[in-house]
Design a protein around this motif. Structure first.
Motif, PDB file in Angstrom:
ATOM      1  N   THR A   1     -74.375 -63.370   8.171  1.00  0.00           N
ATOM      2  CA  THR A   1     -74.778 -61.961   7.397  1.00  0.00           C
ATOM      3  C   THR A   1     -73.511 -61.243   7.437  1.00  0.00           C
ATOM      4  O   THR A   1     -72.595 -61.640   8.149  1.00  0.00           O
ATOM      5  CB  THR A   1     -75.724 -61.204   8.018  1.00  0.00           C
ATOM      6  OG1 THR A   1     -75.378 -60.776   9.354  1.00  0.00           O
ATOM      7  CG2 THR A   1     -76.995 -61.842   8.264  1.00  0.00           C
ATOM      8  N   PRO A   2     -73.303 -60.237   6.665  1.00  0.00           N
ATOM      9  CA  PRO A   2     -72.054 -59.297   6.678  1.00  0.00           C
ATOM     10  C   PRO A   2     -71.615 -58.986   7.949  1.00  0.00           C
ATOM     11  O   PRO A   2     -70.524 -58.967   8.420  1.00  0.00           O
ATOM     12  CB  PRO A   2     -72.170 -58.220   5.676  1.00  0.00           C
ATOM     13  CG  PRO A   2     -73.446 -58.623   4.735  1.00  0.00           C
ATOM     14  CD  PRO A   2     -74.063 -59.708   5.462  1.00  0.00           C
ATOM     15  N   GLU A   3     -72.917 -58.617   8.905  1.00  0.00           N
ATOM     16  CA  GLU A   3     -72.609 -57.900  10.172  1.00  0.00           C
ATOM     17  C   GLU A   3     -72.050 -59.046  10.990  1.00  0.00           C
ATOM     18  O   GLU A   3     -71.052 -58.750  11.950  1.00  0.00           O
ATOM     19  CB  GLU A   3     -74.065 -57.403  10.685  1.00  0.00           C
ATOM     20  CG  GLU A   3     -74.430 -56.134   9.926  1.00  0.00           C
ATOM     21  CD  GLU A   3     -75.120 -56.844   8.796  1.00  0.00           C
ATOM     22  OE1 GLU A   3     -75.456 -57.783   8.229  1.00  0.00           O
ATOM     23  OE2 GLU A   3     -75.275 -55.668   7.688  1.00  0.00           O
ATOM     24  N   GLU A   4     -72.384 -60.209  10.949  1.00  0.00           N
ATOM     25  CA  GLU A   4     -72.227 -61.455  11.765  1.00  0.00           C
ATOM     26  C   GLU A   4     -70.683 -61.848  11.216  1.00  0.00           C
ATOM     27  O   GLU A   4     -69.943 -61.965  12.202  1.00  0.00           O
ATOM     28  CB  GLU A   4     -72.977 -62.707  11.316  1.00  0.00           C
ATOM     29  CG  GLU A   4     -74.497 -62.419  12.006  1.00  0.00           C
ATOM     30  CD  GLU A   4     -75.149 -63.664  11.613  1.00  0.00           C
ATOM     31  OE1 GLU A   4     -75.981 -63.977  12.456  1.00  0.00           O
ATOM     32  OE2 GLU A   4     -75.192 -64.096  10.363  1.00  0.00           O
ATOM     33  N   GLU A   5     -70.424 -61.676  10.032  1.00  0.00           N
ATOM     34  CA  GLU A   5     -68.941 -62.109   9.840  1.00  0.00           C
ATOM     35  C   GLU A   5     -67.978 -61.084  10.352  1.00  0.00           C
ATOM     36  O   GLU A   5     -66.850 -61.489  10.714  1.00  0.00           O
ATOM     37  CB  GLU A   5     -68.964 -62.050   8.110  1.00  0.00           C
ATOM     38  CG  GLU A   5     -69.295 -63.234   7.268  1.00  0.00           C
ATOM     39  CD  GLU A   5     -69.353 -63.110   5.797  1.00  0.00           C
ATOM     40  OE1 GLU A   5     -68.754 -62.316   5.429  1.00  0.00           O
ATOM     41  OE2 GLU A   5     -69.905 -64.181   5.085  1.00  0.00           O
ATOM     42  N   GLU A   6     -68.290 -59.884  10.459  1.00  0.00           N
ATOM     43  CA  GLU A   6     -67.547 -58.720  10.808  1.00  0.00           C
ATOM     44  C   GLU A   6     -67.081 -59.079  12.493  1.00  0.00           C
ATOM     45  O   GLU A   6     -66.158 -58.900  12.868  1.00  0.00           O
ATOM     46  CB  GLU A   6     -68.083 -57.446  10.532  1.00  0.00           C
ATOM     47  CG  GLU A   6     -67.339 -56.281  11.201  1.00  0.00           C
ATOM     48  CD  GLU A   6     -65.755 -56.437  10.581  1.00  0.00           C
ATOM     49  OE1 GLU A   6     -65.002 -55.792  11.159  1.00  0.00           O
ATOM     50  OE2 GLU A   6     -65.845 -56.464   9.243  1.00  0.00           O
ATOM     51  N   GLN A   7     -68.247 -59.396  12.933  1.00  0.00           N
ATOM     52  CA  GLN A   7     -68.356 -59.724  14.622  1.00  0.00           C
ATOM     53  C   GLN A   7     -67.413 -60.857  14.667  1.00  0.00           C
ATOM     54  O   GLN A   7     -66.496 -60.966  15.628  1.00  0.00           O
ATOM     55  CB  GLN A   7     -69.454 -60.083  15.019  1.00  0.00           C
ATOM     56  CG  GLN A   7     -69.396 -60.078  16.460  1.00  0.00           C
ATOM     57  CD  GLN A   7     -69.212 -58.829  17.222  1.00  0.00           C
ATOM     58  OE1 GLN A   7     -69.513 -57.732  17.075  1.00  0.00           O
ATOM     59  NE2 GLN A   7     -68.127 -59.042  18.174  1.00  0.00           N
TER      60      GLN A   7
END
Length: 206
Positions: free
Chosen positions: A190-196
């Motif tokens: 997800t975009p959130e996981e990619e950012e992390q």
């Protein structure tokens, strides 16, 4: 007869003989050239100064067979490209010992590797000679991975070092989107996981 120590000094290739259950290793002169047979049936001669850079070919030459050495994972043109690398590297060797560095965080005794991350996408800055950078630049992206496999099967360390450096230079600075597009990967995060992931691996982009 010559003492064993003298025999070892006079010879190069290993032949093993059995005498009353005791194994002796005797070296014989390495051939001045070998013949490599490719997957399209072509036979290509390689001079000693070329094939001796490949641990695999040296080992095969050491078996003492008069037949050609089979390399069925590459064709004549690919072998010619590899031979071109070996010829150039014989004249102007890649300074492996200067390029590779010991990882200060690696376990003691672990072999040296190419610095991570690369200081620059320009491999000349990493210590590779210009001829080597030009040789790698002539390969397509798909060819880079294929020739990296060749370097592994032939066990030609300088060639593998160069190609790994080239692949790393392409990846360096890529966005995650570019990475997925370039290597035709499906997005698994997800975009959130990619950012992390970016935050956790920010060191690799420095």
């Amino acid at each position: 007869s010559f003492p064993p120590a003298v025999l070892l000094l006079l010879t190069h290739k290993l032949h093993t003989v059995e005498d009353h259950g005791v194994r002796f290793s005797i070296m014989a002169a390495a051939p001045e050239k070998i013949v490599v047979k490719t997957n399209d049936g072509s036979e290509v001669e390689l001079a000693k100064k070329l094939y001796e850079q490949s641990s695999y070919l040296v080992e095969q030459a050491g078996l003492g067979s008069d037949s050609s050495i089979e390399m069925f994972d590459m064709d004549k043109d690919q072998l010619a490209k590899v031979a071109d690398f070996l010829a150039k590297n014989a004249e102007h060797p890649i300074p492996v010992s200067e390029i590779e560095q010991q990882d200060p965080f690696a376990p003691q005794g672990e072999e040296k590797k190419i610095p991570k991350p690369l200081a620059s996408p320009n491999l000349v800055d990493a210590g590779f000679p210009k001829w080597a950078v030009t040789w790698a630049d002539e390969l397509s992206q798909d060819d880079l991975f294929e020739y990296a496999n060749f370097s592994q099967s032939l066990d030609v360390h300088p060639m593998g070092l160069l190609l790994c450096g080239k692949i790393a230079s392409i990846i360096k600075g890529m966005s995650l989107e570019d990475y997925h597009k370039t290597f035709e990967l499906e997005k698994d995060f997800t975009p959130e996981e990619e950012e992390q992931i970016r935050k956790d691996n920010s060191w690799a982009e420095s």
